[in-house]
Scaffold this motif. Structure first.
Motif, PDB file in Angstrom:
ATOM      1  N   ALA A  12       0.794  -1.113  -0.094  1.00 35.72           N
ATOM      2  CA  ALA A  12       0.118   0.031   0.020  1.00 35.72           C
ATOM      3  C   ALA A  12       0.778   1.434   0.141  1.00 35.72           C
ATOM      4  N   LEU A  13       2.235   1.232   0.038  1.00 35.50           N
ATOM      5  CA  LEU A  13       2.994   2.332  -0.265  1.00 35.50           C
ATOM      6  C   LEU A  13       3.690   2.446  -1.490  1.00 35.50           C
ATOM      7  N   GLN A  14       3.163   3.728  -2.137  1.00 38.65           N
ATOM      8  CA  GLN A  14       3.753   3.836  -3.352  1.00 38.65           C
ATOM      9  C   GLN A  14       5.206   4.228  -3.517  1.00 38.65           C
ATOM     10  N   ARG A  15       5.462   4.871  -2.170  1.00 41.76           N
ATOM     11  CA  ARG A  15       6.996   5.273  -1.883  1.00 41.76           C
ATOM     12  C   ARG A  15       7.177   5.296  -0.363  1.00 41.76           C
ATOM     13  N   LEU A  16       8.165   4.726   0.092  1.00 32.97           N
ATOM     14  CA  LEU A  16       8.674   4.752   1.387  1.00 32.97           C
ATOM     15  C   LEU A  16      10.086   5.135   1.398  1.00 32.97           C
ATOM     16  N   GLU A  17      10.538   6.173   2.079  1.00 32.80           N
ATOM     17  CA  GLU A  17      11.907   6.883   1.656  1.00 32.80           C
ATOM     18  C   GLU A  17      12.434   6.986   3.455  1.00 32.80           C
ATOM     19  N   THR A  27       6.223   8.886   3.408  1.00 36.44           N
ATOM     20  CA  THR A  27       5.652   7.661   2.672  1.00 36.44           C
ATOM     21  C   THR A  27       4.665   8.563   1.632  1.00 36.44           C
ATOM     22  N   GLU A  28       4.301   7.586   0.733  1.00 34.70           N
ATOM     23  CA  GLU A  28       3.275   8.240  -0.102  1.00 34.70           C
ATOM     24  C   GLU A  28       2.237   7.049  -0.255  1.00 34.70           C
ATOM     25  N   ALA A  29       1.045   6.905   0.020  1.00 36.26           N
ATOM     26  CA  ALA A  29       0.182   5.624   0.062  1.00 36.26           C
ATOM     27  C   ALA A  29      -0.482   5.717  -1.409  1.00 36.26           C
ATOM     28  N   ASP A  30      -0.879   4.326  -1.684  1.00 34.38           N
ATOM     29  CA  ASP A  30      -1.291   3.703  -2.881  1.00 34.38           C
ATOM     30  C   ASP A  30      -2.966   3.764  -2.262  1.00 34.38           C
ATOM     31  N   MET A  31      -3.715   4.907  -2.956  1.00 37.27           N
ATOM     32  CA  MET A  31      -5.230   4.846  -2.529  1.00 37.27           C
ATOM     33  C   MET A  31      -6.074   3.637  -3.120  1.00 37.27           C
ATOM     34  N   ASN A  32      -5.478   2.931  -4.127  1.00 43.23           N
ATOM     35  CA  ASN A  32      -6.355   1.748  -4.615  1.00 43.23           C
ATOM     36  C   ASN A  32      -5.973   0.515  -3.934  1.00 43.23           C
ATOM     37  N   ALA A  33      -5.292   0.474  -2.811  1.00 41.77           N
ATOM     38  CA  ALA A  33      -4.837  -0.714  -2.190  1.00 41.77           C
ATOM     39  C   ALA A  33      -6.027  -1.464  -1.447  1.00 41.77           C
ATOM     40  N   GLY A  34      -6.129  -2.744  -1.481  1.00 35.07           N
ATOM     41  CA  GLY A  34      -6.964  -3.506  -0.825  1.00 35.07           C
ATOM     42  C   GLY A  34      -6.676  -3.505   0.594  1.00 35.07           C
ATOM     43  N   ASP A  35      -8.031  -3.877   1.380  1.00 35.78           N
ATOM     44  CA  ASP A  35      -7.918  -3.908   2.932  1.00 35.78           C
ATOM     45  C   ASP A  35      -6.770  -5.021   3.356  1.00 35.78           C
ATOM     46  N   GLU A  36      -6.451  -6.156   2.905  1.00 35.88           N
ATOM     47  CA  GLU A  36      -5.749  -6.979   3.304  1.00 35.88           C
ATOM     48  C   GLU A  36      -4.197  -6.421   2.957  1.00 35.88           C
ATOM     49  N   THR A  37      -4.017  -5.791   1.796  1.00 36.55           N
ATOM     50  CA  THR A  37      -2.794  -5.129   1.539  1.00 36.55           C
ATOM     51  C   THR A  37      -2.479  -4.146   2.404  1.00 36.55           C
ATOM     52  N   ILE A  38      -3.347  -3.221   2.884  1.00 35.48           N
ATOM     53  CA  ILE A  38      -3.080  -2.165   3.762  1.00 35.48           C
ATOM     54  C   ILE A  38      -2.628  -2.816   5.267  1.00 35.48           C
ATOM     55  N   ILE A  39      -3.402  -3.695   5.530  1.00 35.30           N
ATOM     56  CA  ILE A  39      -3.126  -4.247   7.011  1.00 35.30           C
ATOM     57  C   ILE A  39      -1.551  -4.643   6.952  1.00 35.30           C
ATOM     58  N   ASP A  40      -1.362  -5.770   5.814  1.00 38.28           N
ATOM     59  CA  ASP A  40       0.061  -6.433   5.789  1.00 38.28           C
ATOM     60  C   ASP A  40       1.129  -5.081   5.646  1.00 38.28           C
ATOM     61  N   THR A  41       0.762  -4.136   5.146  1.00 35.48           N
ATOM     62  CA  THR A  41       1.937  -3.165   4.910  1.00 35.48           C
ATOM     63  C   THR A  41       2.099  -2.227   6.065  1.00 35.48           C
ATOM     64  N   ASN A  42       1.037  -2.100   7.039  1.00 34.42           N
ATOM     65  CA  ASN A  42       0.933  -1.374   8.180  1.00 34.42           C
ATOM     66  C   ASN A  42       1.540  -2.161   9.082  1.00 34.42           C
ATOM     67  N   ARG A  43       1.384  -3.666   9.170  1.00 34.42           N
ATOM     68  CA  ARG A  43       2.088  -4.370  10.175  1.00 34.42           C
ATOM     69  C   ARG A  43       3.706  -4.603  10.072  1.00 34.42           C
ATOM     70  N   ARG A  44       3.943  -4.573   8.532  1.00 34.06           N
ATOM     71  CA  ARG A  44       5.572  -4.597   8.205  1.00 34.06           C
ATOM     72  C   ARG A  44       6.122  -3.246   8.735  1.00 34.06           C
ATOM     73  N   PHE A  45       5.298  -2.021   8.350  1.00 36.43           N
ATOM     74  CA  PHE A  45       5.845  -0.579   8.838  1.00 36.43           C
ATOM     75  C   PHE A  45       6.329  -0.486  10.256  1.00 36.43           C
ATOM     76  N   ARG A  46       5.107  -0.862  10.844  1.00 42.20           N
ATOM     77  CA  ARG A  46       5.507  -0.913  12.439  1.00 42.20           C
ATOM     78  C   ARG A  46       6.529  -1.583  12.823  1.00 42.20           C
ATOM     79  N   ASN A  47       6.381  -2.731  12.353  1.00 43.92           N
ATOM     80  CA  ASN A  47       7.769  -3.522  12.652  1.00 43.92           C
ATOM     81  C   ASN A  47       8.888  -3.031  12.238  1.00 43.92           C
ATOM     82  N   TYR A  48       9.085  -2.595  11.080  1.00 45.51           N
ATOM     83  CA  TYR A  48      10.223  -1.847  10.773  1.00 45.51           C
ATOM     84  C   TYR A  48      11.042  -0.769  11.725  1.00 45.51           C
ATOM     85  N   LEU A  49       9.688   0.228  12.171  1.00 39.11           N
ATOM     86  CA  LEU A  49      10.074   1.198  13.017  1.00 39.11           C
ATOM     87  C   LEU A  49      10.604   0.505  14.209  1.00 39.11           C
TER      88      LEU A  49
END
Length: 108
Positions: free
Chosen positions: A44-49, A63-85
């Motif tokens: 769900a991230l078009q760009r993560l810098e 970050t720049e979000a992909d507004m067309n991403a599905g719910d599952e993609t958004i949840i997975d991306t958010n989880r990975r982003f939080r774990n990264y931080l």
């Protein structure tokens, strides 16, 4: 753009952990720019810098979000982003929120 404080002990290897975290958690090789910014595209991230702040004591994330991403993609991306931080900064989401509140109060 967000700025995150780095926990003591995590600053020495910030440059390495910043890049390795992108590889590990997003399973992609980051593109590095001339000014030391690392960029990926994932889910769900078009760009993560990401780049390190002054003296390597903070992490900047843009970050720049992909507004067309599905719910599952958004949840997975958010989880990975939080774990990264958490992996890079050493702080949990709750601790990062508390640090942000303290910074906001200090700037008032």
């Amino acid at each position: 753009m967000q700025e995150y404080q780095i926990k003591r002990g995590y600053t020495k290897q910030l440059a390495e952990s910043m890049v390795q975290g992108l590889r590990d958690l997003f399973e992609t090789e980051p593109v590095v720019s001339a000014d030391g910014h690392y960029t990926i595209t994932y889910g769900a991230l078009q760009r993560l810098e990401v780049w390190s702040g002054e003296k390597g004591k903070t992490l900047f994330v843009d970050t720049e979000a992909d507004m067309n991403a599905g719910d599952e993609t958004i949840i997975d991306t958010n989880r990975r982003f939080r774990n990264y931080l958490q992996q890079v900064t050493g702080y949990t989401a709750k601790e990062r929120a508390k640090k942000a509140q303290q910074a906001a109060k200090a700037s008032e």
